[in-house]
Each structure stands twice: as structure tokens, then as C-alpha cells.
Design a protein around this motif. Structure first.
Motif, mmCIF file in Angstrom:
data_model
loop_
_atom_site.group_PDB
_atom_site.id
_atom_site.type_symbol
_atom_site.label_atom_id
_atom_site.label_comp_id
_atom_site.label_asym_id
_atom_site.label_seq_id
_atom_site.Cartn_x
_atom_site.Cartn_y
_atom_site.Cartn_z
ATOM 1 N N ILE A 75 -9.224 4.773 7.523
ATOM 2 C CA ILE A 75 -8.084 4.442 8.390
ATOM 3 C C ILE A 75 -7.044 5.521 8.120
ATOM 4 O O ILE A 75 -6.706 5.782 6.957
ATOM 5 C CB ILE A 75 -7.527 3.037 8.058
ATOM 6 C CG1 ILE A 75 -8.582 1.978 8.391
ATOM 7 C CG2 ILE A 75 -6.221 2.772 8.802
ATOM 8 C CD1 ILE A 75 -8.203 0.567 7.988
ATOM 9 N N ALA A 76 -6.549 6.162 9.192
ATOM 10 C CA ALA A 76 -5.685 7.325 8.973
ATOM 11 C C ALA A 76 -4.431 6.961 8.176
ATOM 12 O O ALA A 76 -4.075 7.663 7.235
ATOM 13 C CB ALA A 76 -5.311 7.951 10.315
ATOM 14 N N PHE A 77 -3.779 5.879 8.559
ATOM 15 C CA PHE A 77 -2.528 5.512 7.892
ATOM 16 C C PHE A 77 -2.585 4.052 7.463
ATOM 17 O O PHE A 77 -1.983 3.182 8.085
ATOM 18 C CB PHE A 77 -1.342 5.765 8.837
ATOM 19 C CG PHE A 77 -1.261 7.202 9.281
ATOM 20 C CD1 PHE A 77 -0.785 8.181 8.416
ATOM 21 C CD2 PHE A 77 -1.703 7.590 10.549
ATOM 22 C CE1 PHE A 77 -0.739 9.518 8.806
ATOM 23 C CE2 PHE A 77 -1.662 8.922 10.944
ATOM 24 C CZ PHE A 77 -1.182 9.886 10.069
ATOM 25 N N PRO A 78 -3.331 3.786 6.395
ATOM 26 C CA PRO A 78 -3.513 2.384 5.992
ATOM 27 C C PRO A 78 -2.322 1.851 5.202
ATOM 28 O O PRO A 78 -1.446 2.608 4.793
ATOM 29 C CB PRO A 78 -4.758 2.453 5.102
ATOM 30 C CG PRO A 78 -4.694 3.808 4.491
ATOM 31 C CD PRO A 78 -4.016 4.716 5.486
ATOM 32 N N LYS A 79 -2.347 0.547 5.010
ATOM 33 C CA LYS A 79 -1.304 -0.104 4.216
ATOM 34 C C LYS A 79 -1.848 -0.387 2.796
ATOM 35 O O LYS A 79 -3.052 -0.439 2.594
ATOM 36 C CB LYS A 79 -0.923 -1.443 4.848
ATOM 37 C CG LYS A 79 -0.613 -1.367 6.325
ATOM 38 C CD LYS A 79 0.861 -1.363 6.573
ATOM 39 C CE LYS A 79 1.261 -1.458 8.016
ATOM 40 N NZ LYS A 79 0.592 -0.543 8.936
ATOM 41 N N THR A 80 -0.903 -0.597 1.884
ATOM 42 C CA THR A 80 -1.299 -0.943 0.509
ATOM 43 C C THR A 80 -1.662 -2.426 0.439
ATOM 44 O O THR A 80 -1.536 -3.151 1.420
ATOM 45 C CB THR A 80 -0.131 -0.723 -0.460
ATOM 46 O OG1 THR A 80 0.923 -1.592 -0.043
ATOM 47 C CG2 THR A 80 0.361 0.704 -0.456
ATOM 48 N N GLN A 81 -2.029 -2.863 -0.764
ATOM 49 C CA GLN A 81 -2.358 -4.272 -0.985
ATOM 50 C C GLN A 81 -1.207 -5.201 -0.603
ATOM 51 O O GLN A 81 -1.430 -6.341 -0.255
ATOM 52 C CB GLN A 81 -2.683 -4.508 -2.466
ATOM 53 C CG GLN A 81 -3.875 -3.735 -2.974
ATOM 54 C CD GLN A 81 -5.192 -4.323 -2.513
ATOM 55 O OE1 GLN A 81 -5.421 -5.501 -2.647
ATOM 56 N NE2 GLN A 81 -6.046 -3.498 -1.956
ATOM 57 N N SER A 82 0.027 -4.701 -0.692
ATOM 58 C CA SER A 82 1.150 -5.568 -0.334
ATOM 59 C C SER A 82 1.631 -5.288 1.088
ATOM 60 O O SER A 82 2.758 -5.607 1.446
ATOM 61 C CB SER A 82 2.288 -5.409 -1.337
ATOM 62 O OG SER A 82 2.711 -4.068 -1.353
ATOM 63 N N GLY A 83 0.804 -4.661 1.879
ATOM 64 C CA GLY A 83 1.120 -4.487 3.301
ATOM 65 C C GLY A 83 2.147 -3.402 3.577
ATOM 66 O O GLY A 83 2.763 -3.393 4.645
ATOM 67 N N ALA A 84 2.362 -2.492 2.640
ATOM 68 C CA ALA A 84 3.364 -1.447 2.856
ATOM 69 C C ALA A 84 2.712 -0.141 3.290
ATOM 70 O O ALA A 84 1.597 0.168 2.878
ATOM 71 C CB ALA A 84 4.135 -1.211 1.564
ATOM 72 N N CYS A 85 3.427 0.618 4.116
ATOM 73 C CA CYS A 85 3.015 1.988 4.423
ATOM 74 C C CYS A 85 3.874 2.885 3.543
ATOM 75 O O CYS A 85 5.092 2.965 3.737
ATOM 76 C CB CYS A 85 3.238 2.306 5.898
ATOM 77 S SG CYS A 85 3.006 4.068 6.235
ATOM 78 N N LEU A 86 3.265 3.516 2.564
ATOM 79 C CA LEU A 86 4.050 4.283 1.586
ATOM 80 C C LEU A 86 4.620 5.555 2.181
ATOM 81 O O LEU A 86 5.585 6.106 1.675
ATOM 82 C CB LEU A 86 3.187 4.610 0.365
ATOM 83 C CG LEU A 86 2.690 3.412 -0.436
ATOM 84 C CD1 LEU A 86 1.922 3.868 -1.661
ATOM 85 C CD2 LEU A 86 3.843 2.511 -0.843
ATOM 86 N N MET A 87 4.033 6.030 3.272
ATOM 87 C CA MET A 87 4.528 7.256 3.891
ATOM 88 C C MET A 87 5.822 6.985 4.677
ATOM 89 O O MET A 87 6.816 7.656 4.489
ATOM 90 C CB MET A 87 3.453 7.862 4.797
ATOM 91 C CG MET A 87 3.826 9.221 5.335
ATOM 92 S SD MET A 87 2.526 9.912 6.362
ATOM 93 C CE MET A 87 2.817 9.077 7.894
ATOM 94 N N THR A 88 5.798 5.977 5.527
ATOM 95 C CA THR A 88 6.986 5.699 6.354
ATOM 96 C C THR A 88 7.914 4.692 5.697
ATOM 97 O O THR A 88 9.015 4.454 6.179
ATOM 98 C CB THR A 88 6.565 5.112 7.709
ATOM 99 O OG1 THR A 88 5.865 3.880 7.453
ATOM 100 C CG2 THR A 88 5.666 6.048 8.490
ATOM 101 N N GLU A 89 7.467 4.078 4.624
ATOM 102 C CA GLU A 89 8.196 3.015 3.934
ATOM 103 C C GLU A 89 8.402 1.794 4.806
ATOM 104 O O GLU A 89 9.421 1.105 4.716
ATOM 105 C CB GLU A 89 9.511 3.536 3.344
ATOM 106 C CG GLU A 89 9.261 4.629 2.318
ATOM 107 C CD GLU A 89 10.507 5.018 1.544
ATOM 108 O OE1 GLU A 89 11.605 4.703 1.998
ATOM 109 O OE2 GLU A 89 10.348 5.642 0.485
ATOM 110 N N ALA A 90 7.470 1.521 5.673
ATOM 111 C CA ALA A 90 7.472 0.253 6.404
ATOM 112 C C ALA A 90 6.775 -0.785 5.535
ATOM 113 O O ALA A 90 5.865 -0.430 4.793
ATOM 114 C CB ALA A 90 6.718 0.403 7.712
#
Ligand code: ASP
Length: 601
Positions: A559-574
Motif C-alpha cells: 500500500i503506497a501510503f499505509p497507516k500505522t497500527q494506531s491508524g496514523a499516517c506518519l508522513m502527513t500526520e493524519a
């Protein structure tokens, strides 16, 4: 230095070969590495297709040499130069372009790059949160590129197959109403309707059924789905399904179509799987493997030995059988000698940790029978029944579990898998695709204290079991089917209920009263009453398919821009906090929302 027309006549690195020797080419890309050696500067140029070696020689071209000496990793350059053959002693047989190199006539430095937070060549060892924060760099790695090339090819192969088979690709809404796939919904506040919320679709289920009612006959979509679940290693809050629905069909037709596009997808990874995939009922599979997604790349099927337990004098077994439980076993071929006490002890502990009472064992070793103690309590005849019923031969080890039914089967299913992995019994060169069908329609949810749909509440009951709907709903079989690959469920589907009355009855069995049914699914019930054709469909997880075919351990790798285990996108900080203005426009009282002061890790 003249400006090269790199943008217009650009060639991709990987397209260059010995047949281009003597040809002047324009190339553009990133500096993978620079090496200064014996007065020359070597640069490995990387573009989206691959790599090629560039060389700068101060005696041939001073300007180019000077620029080359200033280059650093990930600088962006464009070059023009003639392709030349490498001297025989510098040919690199491991690189597709290892027989050639280019001494550029011109070089343009198009951009510099800040020092990297990690080396792109060592991506896999880099902490994953660093990779996700700098995903644009992580995705530059050729390994990651390969994943997305494969993903693209797979999606194209699926589309091609479905297009050729008269399917229409139709988009369904992202801002919608809750669909019950059993997970929590993501909600989006409606500014224009304060106090009202959209739900992001957990699947296009109700829309695709509606499309059948609209007469489209064959629909598909490579659809994004959203489920607000606690994330496990192979889950993402948003993921992609290959979703399809067909009218006037039975299970067999949907299975055939699915096998068609799935084998096309496997072919993209060079894997040839024979069709049709074997088909089994849930009952058959569960009894033998203790799961609904068996890994059939190895044997060790579960055997029922309750006939021994119900007559023997051994209290541990007899009491379980008398209470309606079962004695079951698996047989480890040739396990009587090589398996240590420590190992059987660890299996016993595992069974206990999964909620079982324990595990007994018998080794039918050549020198005589050894056991965890049970041979003292069982007669010779009973011991020989244990051997026969568990299909053990001289030299085999039998593992027995006596417990409540179906827990005993589940325990042995888990043990079978654990042992399969520990003893390396799984033939990883095999590709085992299969169908499991005739699941129960309902199961009892002890938390909610009611029956719930095993698949989803739109699944049709087996016509032979309609008479049991009221009296014994738990015995009703569903017209549902799962497709399983090497012990992993790829997806599931079903023939749907197309009769409004039957749909209302199923809602009431799972505790959805008339009022709620009308409020939540009124449109579906009305649509079903408007001449709904018999229909059915399926959805398979694309991320998971690509992950398995790419040989990855996590769907985050594909997945190009996956989320972490806690549902965060570390790149955009969403996700991030909303501004007071945004909240006031949405008529959400500031402070009533949970604030994420620190970006979620
Ligand atoms: N909507 C179902 C799911 O997402 C699949 C199906 O029944 O077609 O699991």
C-alpha cells in the motif's frame, strides 16, 4: 555546457543494452551511488525502470568530471552520452545493464538532495516508522517499486478479465450510510445537515445489490472500503477490495468467474494455478482442520477418537465424552523418535494457553509404546484403536485432546498449524487455492446475547434449510462461500436474499425490529419488492492478494501510503486536530472532539 534535451528524448535506463553501443542517449534520474576510483568518478544512475553506470573521466570531459565530483546520493541529474561497452574485466553479470556504461558529454544537475534519514539500499532493516515518515524516500527503493508494478499488473489483469466477461465498472459512493459488515464505521459530519453524519462504506454491499435490482447484471469495482477496527498486522482502516455482483446466477457461476480473474492475477506473479479450485463444505473442512481457512499444503488431519473415550475407564477421557465432548487427535508422521519431551511439553502448554484442558501423547516407537501416561489407563485394545483411528503407523506420534465440542477441534486445528510451522511440514512450493461453502447462516454472539449473521444479513439461507429458520436458526446453512489461499482467507461472498419477506424475517431473527429495519435498510427492502432478480457476488482483498503474490509479510508493503497500527499516517500526520473554525462550521462544539495534541505513533 549546452542544455540537454533530456525531457524529450529520454530513454529509460533498463531499456539500454549492448545493441545500443555507439548510440547517443539522454537519461535522467537519481544518483544511486557515486564512487571515486582511480581518477575516475562512477555514478550509478537510477530511474523508475532500473539503473545504469555513468563514468566521468577528467581527460575526456573536465566539465562533466567536475559536476560528477560534487554529486551526492539522490541528487537529480540529466545526462547525454554515447553508450559504450564496458571493458571485459568490469562487466557486472548481476546487473541487467552490467555490460555497458556511458561517458556523458553533458550533465545537468536538476536538483540536490538533503542528507538521507536512512540508506535506501538498506530499507528493510530500517525502523518501519522512519520508512513511513519518509515514505517518498522509502518508495524510491527498487523493491518497493516492484511491489507497485506488480500491484498495477494484477489490477489490470483483473480488470481485463472482468471487462472481457461483460462486467461493468461502476463507482459507488464514499459518503454514504452505514453498511453492516460487522465493524465500526468511520463517520463524517455533514456541514449542510448539522447533526447528521455520513458513514464511509465498509463495503459497497448494498449499492451493488441495488445495481442488480437496476438491471446492470454484472458489476465490479476495485473499491476502497473503510473499517474502524483495532488494527492487526494485516489490517488497515482503509483497504481495497475487488468487489463484484452478478444477477441470475448460482454459487458455481460466481466461483468460476472468481477463479478466472484470480488465476489471471496469479499469472502476473508467474504462478500457474489449475482450475477449478477444489470445493469443500464448511462442515467437511472444519472437522478435518479445525478452521474455516485450512492450509492444505500439508496433511495431519484431525481424527475423531470419541468412540474410544466413551467406553474407556480413563477418567480424563471418559468424563469429557460422557458430558458430550469429544476426543480427537492428530498424527505426527515419524514423530515417535525425533521429537523431544521439551517440544511435546511446549505443545501441551500451548493447548492450555488457548483455553484447552491439555494434551496427551502416544509415541508408537519401534522399541515399544511411550506416552504422556495414558497407556497405563487404556487397555491394549483401546491403545490399538487409538493407533488405528488416528491412522498412526509404527514410528508415528499421536497427539490427543479431549474437550468440549467444537473447542477440541479448534484446539487441534491450531496445534496442527503450529506443528506444521515448527517442524517445517508446509510445502512452500505449493499453491493451495480452495473454496469453502455452506457456512452456518447465524451464530450466537455471547456479548450481544443474540444471533448474528456469520457473513452479513443479506446472505440467502440454503433452500433446503428454510424450514429450520424459525425453529432451529443455528442449523441453517448459508449460501455463502470463502476462497482460501495457503491458509489465508482471500475473500468471501454469497448468494443474496432477493425476496423482501425473507429479508425481513432474517432481520427479525438477528434482533433487528421492523422499525429499525425500515430506518436502516428501508431503501433495500423497497428495492427488493420492486422486482429484484436473484443475485449474488463476492469481494476479495486486493492488498492481501498482492502482498501474498509479492511474497511480503505485511500489506503495508504493498500500500503506497499505509497507516500505522494506531491508524496514523506518519508522513502527513493524519489524523490531526480540526481548527475551531472548521468545528464551528460543522456545528461541533469545540472541546467535544478528542484532541490529538501529539501526532499518533
Ligand atoms: N460485502 C462483503 C464483504 O465485504 C462481500 C460480499 O458479500 O460480496 O465482505
Amino acid at each position: 555546457m549546452s542544455e540537454p534535451t533530456w525531457g524529450r528524448n529520454r530513454r529509460f535506463c533498463s531499456t539500454l543494452s549492448g545493441s545500443d553501443v555507439g548510440v547517443a542517449v539522454d537519461l535522467a534520474g537519481w544518483v544511486q551511488v557515486r564512487r571515486d576510483l582511480g581518477g575516475l568518478v562512477f555514478v550509478e544512475l537510477r530511474d523508475s525502470s532500473g539503473r545504469v553506470q555513468l563514468v566521468a573521466d577528467p581527460n575526456k570531459n573536465k566539465d562533466v568530471f567536475e559536476v560528477f565530483t560534487s554529486l551526492k546520493s539522490e541528487y537529480v541529474i540529466a545526462v547525454r552520452g554515447e553508450v559504450s561497452e564496458r571493458p571485459a574485466n568490469t562487466v557486472n553479470p548481476n546487473s541487467p545493464t552490467g555490460a555497458i556504461e556511458i561517458y556523458p558529454d553533458t550533465v545537468s544537475l536538476l536538483n540536490t538532495a538533503a542528507p538521507l534519514p536512512f540508506q535506501l539500499d538498506s530499507g528493510q532493516q530500517v525502523d518501519e516508522s522512519l520508512r513511513l515518515k519518509y515514505r517518498y524516500l522509502d518508495l524510491r527503493r527498487s523493491e518497493m517499486h516492484d511491489h507497485f508494478v506488480l500491484r498495477h499488473k494484477i489490477a489490470q489483469a483483473i480488470r481485463n478479465y472482468l471487462n472481457e466477461n461483460s462486467f461493468l465498472e461502476i463507482e459507488t459512493p464514499i459518503l454514504t450510510k452505514a453498511t453492516p459488515e460487522g465493524a465500526r464505521d468511520f463517520l463524517v459530519p455533514s456541514r449542510l445537515n448539522p447533526g447528521s453524519w455520513y458513514a464511509l462504506p465498509q463495503s459497497p454491499q448494498l449499492f451493488k445489490q441495488t445495481l442488480m435490482i437496476s438491471g446492470f447484471d454484472r458489476y465490479y469495482q476495485i473499491a476502497r472500503c473503510f473499517r474502524d477496527e483495532d488494527l492487526r498486522a494485516d489490517r488497515q482502516p482503509e483497504f481495497t477490495q475487488v468487489d463484484l455482483e452478478m444477477s441470475f446466477v448460482d454459487e458455481e457461476q460466481i466461483m468460476q468467474v472468481t477463479e478466472g480473474w484470480l488465476t489471471a492475477a496469479f499469472a502476473c506473479a508467474g504462478i500457474d494455478v489449475p482450475r477449478p479450485f477444489p470445493r469443500y463444505t464448511y462442515k467437511h473442512i472444519f472437522e478435518r482442520y479445525g478452521t474455516d481457512k485450512p492450509d492444505m499444503r500439508f496433511g495431519m488431519e484431525i481424527k475423531d477418537l470419541t468412540s474410544v473415550a466413551s467406553v474407556c475407564q480413563f477418567k480424563m477421557f471418559r468424563s469429557v465424552a460422557d458430558a458430550g465432548g469429544k476426543l480427537k487427535a492428530i498424527c505426527v508422521k515419524d514423530g515417535a523418535q525425533g521429537i523431544s519431551r521439551k517440544q511435546t511439553d511446549s505443545w501441551q502448554e500451548a493447548v492450555k494457553s488457548w483455553g484447552g484442558k491439555g494434551m496427551a501423547w502416544v509415541a508408537f516407537a519401534q522399541g515399544g509404546v511411550r506416552s504422556s501416561g495414558i497407556d497405563k489407563h487404556l487397555s491394549e485394545e483401546e491403545m490399538s484403536s487409538v493407533k488405528d483411528l488416528s491412522t498412526a503407523k509404527e514410528g508415528d506420534l499421536v497427539l490427543l485432546v479431549a474437550d468440549k465440542d467444537p473447542l477440541v477441534t479448534v484446539l487441534l486445528g491450531r496445534l496442527r498449524l503450529k506443528i506444521g510451522e515448527e517442524l517445517d511440514l508446509i510445502d512452500t512450493s505449493k499453491h493451495s487455492l480452495l473454496w469453502v461453502s455452506e457456512f452456518p447462516l447465524f451464530e450466537f454472539d455471547p456479548e450481544e446475547e443474540r444471533l448474528v449473521a456469520v457473513h452479513h444479513p443479506f446472505t440467502a439461507p440454503h433452500s433446503q434449510d428454510l424450514g429450520l429458520l424459525k425453529s432451529k436458526p443455528e442449523q441453517v446453512r448459508a449460501r455463502a462461500y470463502d476462497v482460501v489461499y495457503n491458509g489465508v482467507e482471500l475473500g468471501s461472498g454469497s448468494i443474496r436474499i432477493h425476496d423482501q419477506n425473507l429479508q425481513s424475517e432474517v432481520f427479525s431473527i438477528i434482533g433487528i425490529d421492523k422499525e429499525t429495519a425500515k430506518q436502516k435498510f428501508g431503501f433495500l427492502l423497497d428495492a427488493l419488492a420492486s422486482g429484484a432478480p436473484p443475485h449474488g457476488g463476492i469481494a476479495l482483498g486486493l492488498d492481501r492478494i498482492v502482498m501474498l503474490l509479492a511474497g511480503c509479510k505485511s500489506i503495508r508493503e504493498v500500500i503506497a501510503f499505509p497507516k500505522t497500527q494506531s491508524g496514523a499516517c506518519l508522513m502527513t500526520e493524519a489524523p490531526s486536530a480540526a481548527s475551531p473554525q472548521q468545528l464551528s462550521e460543522l456545528k461541533i462544539k469545540p472541546g467535544s472532539e478528542a484532541k490529538a495534541a501529539v501526532p499518533l505513533q
